[in-house]
Scaffold this active site. Structure first.
Site, PDB file in Angstrom:
ATOM      1  N   ARG A 184      44.081  21.977  47.977  1.00 28.54           N
ATOM      2  CA  ARG A 184      44.692  23.190  47.433  1.00 28.54           C
ATOM      3  C   ARG A 184      45.734  22.792  46.381  1.00 28.54           C
ATOM      4  O   ARG A 184      46.334  21.713  46.472  1.00 28.54           O
ATOM      5  CB  ARG A 184      45.392  23.987  48.540  1.00 28.54           C
ATOM      6  CG  ARG A 184      44.446  24.723  49.466  1.00 28.54           C
ATOM      7  CD  ARG A 184      43.802  25.939  48.798  1.00 28.54           C
ATOM      8  NE  ARG A 184      42.903  26.639  49.697  1.00 28.54           N
ATOM      9  CZ  ARG A 184      41.575  26.514  49.701  1.00 28.54           C
ATOM     10  NH1 ARG A 184      40.981  25.717  48.846  1.00 28.54           N
ATOM     11  NH2 ARG A 184      40.835  27.213  50.548  1.00 28.54           N
ATOM     12  N   HIS A 225      38.088  25.436  40.263  1.00 27.86           N
ATOM     13  CA  HIS A 225      37.914  25.690  41.704  1.00 27.86           C
ATOM     14  C   HIS A 225      36.432  25.934  42.025  1.00 27.86           C
ATOM     15  O   HIS A 225      36.059  26.986  42.566  1.00 27.86           O
ATOM     16  CB  HIS A 225      38.775  26.872  42.170  1.00 27.86           C
ATOM     17  CG  HIS A 225      39.026  26.860  43.656  1.00 27.86           C
ATOM     18  ND1 HIS A 225      40.184  27.319  44.229  1.00 27.86           N
ATOM     19  CD2 HIS A 225      38.243  26.431  44.691  1.00 27.86           C
ATOM     20  CE1 HIS A 225      40.097  27.184  45.553  1.00 27.86           C
ATOM     21  NE2 HIS A 225      38.927  26.639  45.854  1.00 27.86           N
TER      22      HIS A 225
HETATM   23  P1  NAP Z   1      39.220  20.845  58.555  1.00 30.33           P
HETATM   24  O1  NAP Z   1      37.869  20.657  59.171  1.00 30.33           O
HETATM   25  O2  NAP Z   1      40.164  21.811  59.171  1.00 30.33           O
HETATM   26  O3  NAP Z   1      39.897  19.391  58.507  1.00 30.33           O
HETATM   27  C1  NAP Z   1      41.210  19.184  58.109  1.00 30.33           C
HETATM   28  C2  NAP Z   1      41.541  17.686  58.209  1.00 30.33           C
HETATM   29  O4  NAP Z   1      42.870  17.469  57.752  1.00 30.33           O
HETATM   30  C3  NAP Z   1      41.467  17.171  59.655  1.00 30.33           C
HETATM   31  O5  NAP Z   1      40.888  15.886  59.675  1.00 30.33           O
HETATM   32  C4  NAP Z   1      42.950  17.091  60.064  1.00 30.33           C
HETATM   33  O6  NAP Z   1      43.224  16.079  61.016  1.00 30.33           O
HETATM   34  C5  NAP Z   1      43.589  16.731  58.732  1.00 30.33           C
HETATM   35  N1  NAP Z   1      44.999  17.118  58.703  1.00 30.33           N
HETATM   36  C6  NAP Z   1      45.541  18.371  58.748  1.00 30.33           C
HETATM   37  N2  NAP Z   1      46.887  18.302  58.705  1.00 30.33           N
HETATM   38  C7  NAP Z   1      47.201  16.991  58.647  1.00 30.33           C
HETATM   39  C8  NAP Z   1      48.439  16.281  58.602  1.00 30.33           C
HETATM   40  N3  NAP Z   1      49.624  16.907  58.599  1.00 30.33           N
HETATM   41  N4  NAP Z   1      48.392  14.930  58.565  1.00 30.33           N
HETATM   42  C9  NAP Z   1      47.200  14.274  58.595  1.00 30.33           C
HETATM   43  N5  NAP Z   1      45.993  14.894  58.612  1.00 30.33           N
HETATM   44  C10 NAP Z   1      46.002  16.232  58.648  1.00 30.33           C
HETATM   45  O7  NAP Z   1      39.094  21.268  57.040  1.00 30.33           O
HETATM   46  P2  NAP Z   1      37.812  21.187  56.075  1.00 30.33           P
HETATM   47  O8  NAP Z   1      36.825  22.209  56.444  1.00 30.33           O
HETATM   48  O9  NAP Z   1      37.372  19.764  55.968  1.00 30.33           O
HETATM   49  O10 NAP Z   1      38.480  21.649  54.688  1.00 30.33           O
HETATM   50  C11 NAP Z   1      39.630  20.985  54.177  1.00 30.33           C
HETATM   51  C12 NAP Z   1      40.235  21.792  53.046  1.00 30.33           C
HETATM   52  O11 NAP Z   1      39.427  21.680  51.884  1.00 30.33           O
HETATM   53  C13 NAP Z   1      40.333  23.293  53.289  1.00 30.33           C
HETATM   54  O12 NAP Z   1      41.436  23.638  54.079  1.00 30.33           O
HETATM   55  C14 NAP Z   1      40.476  23.812  51.882  1.00 30.33           C
HETATM   56  O13 NAP Z   1      41.839  23.835  51.545  1.00 30.33           O
HETATM   57  C15 NAP Z   1      39.760  22.760  51.021  1.00 30.33           C
HETATM   58  N6  NAP Z   1      38.522  23.292  50.416  1.00 30.33           N
HETATM   59  C16 NAP Z   1      38.423  23.308  49.065  1.00 30.33           C
HETATM   60  C17 NAP Z   1      37.272  23.778  48.458  1.00 30.33           C
HETATM   61  C18 NAP Z   1      37.129  23.779  46.963  1.00 30.33           C
HETATM   62  O14 NAP Z   1      36.184  24.370  46.424  1.00 30.33           O
HETATM   63  N7  NAP Z   1      38.023  23.128  46.226  1.00 30.33           N
HETATM   64  C19 NAP Z   1      36.201  24.220  49.235  1.00 30.33           C
HETATM   65  C20 NAP Z   1      36.323  24.183  50.619  1.00 30.33           C
HETATM   66  C21 NAP Z   1      37.494  23.715  51.209  1.00 30.33           C
HETATM   67  P3  NAP Z   1      42.609  16.153  62.529  1.00 30.33           P
HETATM   68  O15 NAP Z   1      41.117  16.041  62.363  1.00 30.33           O
HETATM   69  O16 NAP Z   1      43.158  14.970  63.202  1.00 30.33           O
HETATM   70  O17 NAP Z   1      43.040  17.483  63.071  1.00 30.33           O
END
Ligand code: NAP
Length: 309
Positions: free
Chosen positions: A224, A272
């Site tokens: 983000r 994006h």
């Molecule tokens: P997710 O499955 O919720 O995974 C989040 C990861 O971040 C997990 O491995 C979590 O650790 C880690 N994390 C969260 N807070 C942390 C912290 N304080 N310190 C260390 N690690 C931390 O999310 P996702 O589905 O992979 O998506 C990730 C993000 O990508 C979304 O939230 C969104 O912002 C972004 N996104 C962007 C696009 C785009 O088009 N640009 C599209 C989709 C998503 P744990 O596994 O240990 O809990």
């Protein structure tokens, strides 16, 4: 009873069509054309206008129209105590991987340098590191991060990831928590941010982190815009501490006219689009959750609103 689609930018009718094609028996409504807010039981939201869920007094579930839920947390008037679900989709994962691979390869093979040379009619080949020599680190090993890590490792990159908890992903070194961030960051040729935006990760891509990155390394932010401290990134790019960066997400979207990012030579920008949710692909899980909600069965892909992702 109905499902309402509330989004300020997904308004082309494709979500409405995907849902009505799949479930003609369910009433689907598209904000702002909602006849009776009291009928809405299931709200599909993406960057909705804060407060628009308040009149939906019979709402039973909120569903993000993407992987992230930070946009929901921005609504101070979001009804509390309701289950919140998000979308997890194989297409979102593969699309993100393909974007990341293209961003890494264009930097590894000096494409922006050669495009500049082309404009100057200049002919200067550069040596390049191989895939096997290249270390890629992913901040966030969730659904998208772990999928991309596995695929990039399978191609031959040296993969590491950083998350809250320890991960066991074959071919991917796992670092966790604040204590291991510095060791992780300092090793990588490419840093990819795939973290959710939470109170803890807000502004994580800042001066201190850039100083800990390997000199001349490359940043890719697909998390983000709020993860980046923009003035710190511009300084790191100007000094050469970072060789370059690729950004898909911004503090303000669309990126405003006149923003210094537009004119930064060693910055690649995309609007994006690294992984756009396909309504046809995700419609089955939305309808599945609606039916589960009605039958009182556990929902799929529920998020922990207190944790923030
Ligand atoms: P997710 O499955 O919720 O995974 C989040 C990861 O971040 C997990 O491995 C979590 O650790 C880690 N994390 C969260 N807070 C942390 C912290 N304080 N310190 C260390 N690690 C931390 O999310 P996702 O589905 O992979 O998506 C990730 C993000 O990508 C979304 O939230 C969104 O912002 C972004 N996104 C962007 C696009 C785009 O088009 N640009 C599209 C989709 C998503 P744990 O596994 O240990 O809990």
């Amino acid at each position: 009873m109905s499902i309402a689609i509330l989004s300020s930018d997904k308004t082309d009718g494709s979500w409405f069509k995907a849902l009505t094609d799949l479930a003609p028996d369910i009433a689907i409504e598209q904000w702002p054309n909602i006849d009776d807010a009291k009928r809405v039981e299931f709200a599909l939201c993406w960057q909705h206008q804060p407060g628009t869920l308040l009149p939906m007094v019979n709402l039973r579930c909120i569903c993000s129209m993407g992987a992230g839920i930070d946009h929901l947390l921005n609504d101070q008037q979001l009804p509390q105590g309701l289950p919140v679900v998000r979308l997890i989709d194989p297409l979102l994962c593969s699309s993100m991987f393909e974007y990341l691979l293209s961003a890494i390869m264009q930097q590894l093979r000096h494409w922006s340098h050669y495009r500049q040379q082309q404009r100057q009619e200049s002919w200067t080949p550069r040596l390049t590191a191989s895939i096997e020599q290249t270390k890629v680190g992913i901040l966030g090993l969730g659904e998208l991060g772990s999928y991309s890590a596995k695929r990039l490792a399978a191609i031959g990159f040296q993969l590491s990831g950083w998350s809250q908890s320890q991960k066991e992903i074959p071919g991917v070194a796992s670092y966790r928590g604040d204590a291991e961030l510095s060791a992780f960051i300092g090793e990588q040729d490419f840093i990819i941010c795939l973290l959710p935006l939470t109170a803890k990760t807000d502004g994580i891509l800042n001066h201190s982190l850039f100083q800990q990155m390997k000199a001349g390394s490359y940043l890719i932010n697909v998390g983000r815009g709020g993860h980046v401290v923009e003035k710190d990134l511009l300084a790191a790019l100007a000094s050469g501490q970072l060789a370059g960066a690729c950004l898909d997400v911004f503090q303000q979207e669309p990126l405003p006219s006149g923003h210094p990012f537009w004119r930064c030579d060693n910055l690649a920008l995309t609007p994006h689009c690294s992984s756009i949710t396909d309504p046809v692909s995700v419609a089955p899980q939305i309808i599945e959750n609606y039916r589960r909600m009605q039958e009182g069965r556990p929902l799929v892909n529920e998020v922990d609103m207190k944790r923030g992702y």
